[in-house]
Motif scaffolding. Structure first.
Motif, PDB file in Angstrom:
ATOM      1  N   GLY A   1      69.313  35.729  30.822  1.00 59.14           N
ATOM      2  CA  GLY A   1      68.709  36.444  31.944  1.00 59.14           C
ATOM      3  C   GLY A   1      67.202  36.371  32.104  1.00 59.14           C
ATOM      4  O   GLY A   1      66.317  35.567  31.503  1.00 59.14           O
ATOM      5  N   PRO A   2      66.376  36.928  33.125  1.00 57.71           N
ATOM      6  CA  PRO A   2      64.987  36.775  33.265  1.00 57.71           C
ATOM      7  C   PRO A   2      64.260  37.575  32.468  1.00 57.71           C
ATOM      8  O   PRO A   2      65.117  38.289  31.444  1.00 57.71           O
ATOM      9  CB  PRO A   2      64.912  37.725  34.664  1.00 57.71           C
ATOM     10  N   ASN A   3      62.910  37.210  32.056  1.00 60.61           N
ATOM     11  CA  ASN A   3      61.932  37.384  31.105  1.00 60.61           C
ATOM     12  C   ASN A   3      61.842  39.120  31.136  1.00 60.61           C
ATOM     13  O   ASN A   3      61.746  39.483  32.522  1.00 60.61           O
ATOM     14  CB  ASN A   3      60.702  36.726  31.252  1.00 60.61           C
ATOM     15  N   GLY A   4      62.012  39.664  30.391  1.00 59.19           N
ATOM     16  CA  GLY A   4      61.784  41.221  30.438  1.00 59.19           C
ATOM     17  C   GLY A   4      63.120  42.013  30.747  1.00 59.19           C
ATOM     18  O   GLY A   4      62.740  43.244  30.874  1.00 59.19           O
TER      19      GLY A   4
ATOM     20  N   GLU B   1      82.889  30.156  34.517  1.00 59.33           N
ATOM     21  CA  GLU B   1      82.723  31.141  35.674  1.00 59.33           C
ATOM     22  C   GLU B   1      81.074  31.534  36.001  1.00 59.33           C
ATOM     23  O   GLU B   1      80.817  31.815  37.073  1.00 59.33           O
ATOM     24  CB  GLU B   1      83.487  32.454  34.912  1.00 59.33           C
ATOM     25  N   ILE B   2      80.265  31.397  34.890  1.00 58.88           N
ATOM     26  CA  ILE B   2      79.048  32.218  35.009  1.00 58.88           C
ATOM     27  C   ILE B   2      77.948  30.862  35.246  1.00 58.88           C
ATOM     28  O   ILE B   2      77.089  31.054  36.201  1.00 58.88           O
ATOM     29  CB  ILE B   2      78.594  32.656  33.786  1.00 58.88           C
ATOM     30  N   LEU B   3      77.969  29.713  34.637  1.00 60.02           N
ATOM     31  CA  LEU B   3      76.992  28.725  34.795  1.00 60.02           C
ATOM     32  C   LEU B   3      76.583  28.140  35.843  1.00 60.02           C
ATOM     33  O   LEU B   3      75.558  27.874  36.359  1.00 60.02           O
ATOM     34  CB  LEU B   3      77.309  27.632  33.806  1.00 60.02           C
ATOM     35  N   PRO B   4      77.789  27.677  36.939  1.00 60.10           N
ATOM     36  CA  PRO B   4      77.600  27.086  38.399  1.00 60.10           C
ATOM     37  C   PRO B   4      76.688  28.205  39.160  1.00 60.10           C
ATOM     38  O   PRO B   4      75.728  27.904  39.833  1.00 60.10           O
ATOM     39  CB  PRO B   4      78.854  27.172  38.912  1.00 60.10           C
ATOM     40  N   GLY B   5      76.859  29.708  38.989  1.00 58.90           N
ATOM     41  CA  GLY B   5      76.208  30.602  39.850  1.00 58.90           C
ATOM     42  C   GLY B   5      74.549  30.643  39.407  1.00 58.90           C
ATOM     43  O   GLY B   5      73.726  30.652  40.390  1.00 58.90           O
ATOM     44  N   LEU B   6      74.430  30.496  38.172  1.00 56.61           N
ATOM     45  CA  LEU B   6      73.080  30.510  37.388  1.00 56.61           C
ATOM     46  C   LEU B   6      72.294  29.403  37.906  1.00 56.61           C
ATOM     47  O   LEU B   6      71.140  29.766  38.298  1.00 56.61           O
ATOM     48  CB  LEU B   6      73.150  30.663  35.925  1.00 56.61           C
TER      49      LEU B   6
ATOM     50  N   ASN C   1      72.886  27.503  40.709  1.00 56.07           N
ATOM     51  CA  ASN C   1      72.623  27.466  41.959  1.00 56.07           C
ATOM     52  C   ASN C   1      71.359  28.414  42.401  1.00 56.07           C
ATOM     53  O   ASN C   1      70.544  28.144  43.172  1.00 56.07           O
ATOM     54  CB  ASN C   1      73.676  27.971  42.909  1.00 56.07           C
ATOM     55  N   LYS C   2      71.194  29.680  41.807  1.00 62.10           N
ATOM     56  CA  LYS C   2      70.304  30.756  41.720  1.00 62.10           C
ATOM     57  C   LYS C   2      68.877  30.062  41.348  1.00 62.10           C
ATOM     58  O   LYS C   2      67.957  29.990  42.317  1.00 62.10           O
ATOM     59  CB  LYS C   2      70.510  31.982  41.095  1.00 62.10           C
ATOM     60  N   THR C   3      69.093  29.120  40.313  1.00 70.52           N
ATOM     61  CA  THR C   3      67.839  28.537  39.864  1.00 70.52           C
ATOM     62  C   THR C   3      67.176  27.449  40.893  1.00 70.52           C
ATOM     63  O   THR C   3      66.158  27.503  40.955  1.00 70.52           O
ATOM     64  CB  THR C   3      68.015  27.782  38.558  1.00 70.52           C
ATOM     65  N   GLY C   4      68.166  26.671  41.358  1.00 74.19           N
ATOM     66  CA  GLY C   4      67.856  25.614  42.338  1.00 74.19           C
ATOM     67  C   GLY C   4      67.255  26.457  43.651  1.00 74.19           C
ATOM     68  O   GLY C   4      66.191  26.085  44.162  1.00 74.19           O
ATOM     69  N   ALA C   5      67.927  27.315  44.070  1.00 69.99           N
ATOM     70  CA  ALA C   5      67.427  28.253  45.377  1.00 69.99           C
ATOM     71  C   ALA C   5      66.006  28.667  45.226  1.00 69.99           C
ATOM     72  O   ALA C   5      65.242  28.619  46.056  1.00 69.99           O
ATOM     73  CB  ALA C   5      68.244  29.226  45.655  1.00 69.99           C
TER      74      ALA C   5
END
Length: 240
Positions: free
Chosen positions: A35-38, A219-224, A226-230
């Motif tokens: 998840g994001p920092n903080g 279930e989770i990694l592909p979405g993560l 995609n978000k990072t790429g976007a």
């Protein structure tokens, strides 16, 4: 099995909510929290280890309520915590640390075997003092050797990739893969790294003090990703 029930953590000085009503069950062998920092990831790890105490809620280990147990009591019950920066002690050797971690008197051969498991040449390290002459990658591997010697039922690593070079990180991943095959308990890793997330049985995403996603890596990694790429594309568009 570890279970968190309605766990919240608030900083008393400014009434800031770091964790909010966390409910989580961990029974898989390899779980990654990201998840994001903080967002509260490291705080969650410290709550499980007993370094900090939740404001409310319960922590159960194999059905036993350990919420009020100290870090030492939790260690005795089988919870092990590896810090982002391994602890260094003046005058103590690698062999001393591995012996202490095992909780019993072990011979040189056994201590050397633990070092071999993390890819370190035993004759070069067994009598080395744990000090600044060791690199971050070497210290991380020694700490993992200690973890294997300890044989805890629940081991927590807080961002084990922090402060090490790429070569050491590649080897660290291999060590974790081998550790997964040998350890009899559960491993919980706090990490942002795709290579670590991709070998986890379960991924938990923590953001703004709450669990926003939980599931298998499929279930989770592909979405993560995609978000990072976007997010990277948006940043590049702003720079152009």
């Amino acid at each position: 099995m570890l279970e968190l029930r309605n766990i919240s953590y608030q900083v008393e000085d400014n009434q800031l909510d770091i964790l909010k009503n966390i409910n989580l069950t961990i029974e898989e062998r390899f779980v990654a929290i990201t998840g994001p920092n903080g967002g509260g990831k490291s705080t969650l790890a410290k709550l499980i280890a007993g370094i900090v105490t939740p404001t409310s809620g319960q922590i159960l280990l194999d059905g036993e309520d350990i919420t009020g147990c100290s870090i030492t009591e939790r260690a005795r019950k089988g919870i092990s915590y590896a810090f982002q920066q391994p602890v260094k002690f003046k005058g103590i050797t690698v062999r001393d640390l591995i012996t202490l971690a095992s909780g019993k008197q072990i011979g040189v051969t056994e201590a050397c075997n633990y070092l071999a498991e993390v890819g370190l040449c035993a004759k070069d390290y067994i009598n080395r003092e744990v000090n600044d002459s060791l690199s971050g990658g070497e210290l991380k591997r020694i700490e993992i050797a200690m973890t294997i010697a300890r044989a805890a039922k629940f081991t927590i690593f807080d961002e084990p990739e922090a402060g090490i070079d790429l070569w050491s990180f590649q080897n660290l991943i291999q060590v974790f893969e081998e550790m997964y095959q040998k350890i009899n308990g559960s491993i919980l890793i706090i990490s942002h790294q795709e290579r670590i997330l991709s070998i986890a049985d379960k991924i938990v995403v923590v953001s703004d003090g709450e669990i926003t996603q939980t599931g298998t890596r499929e279930e989770i990694l592909p979405g993560l990703l995609n978000k990072t790429g976007a997010a990277c594309k948006t940043l590049m568009d702003k720079l152009v």
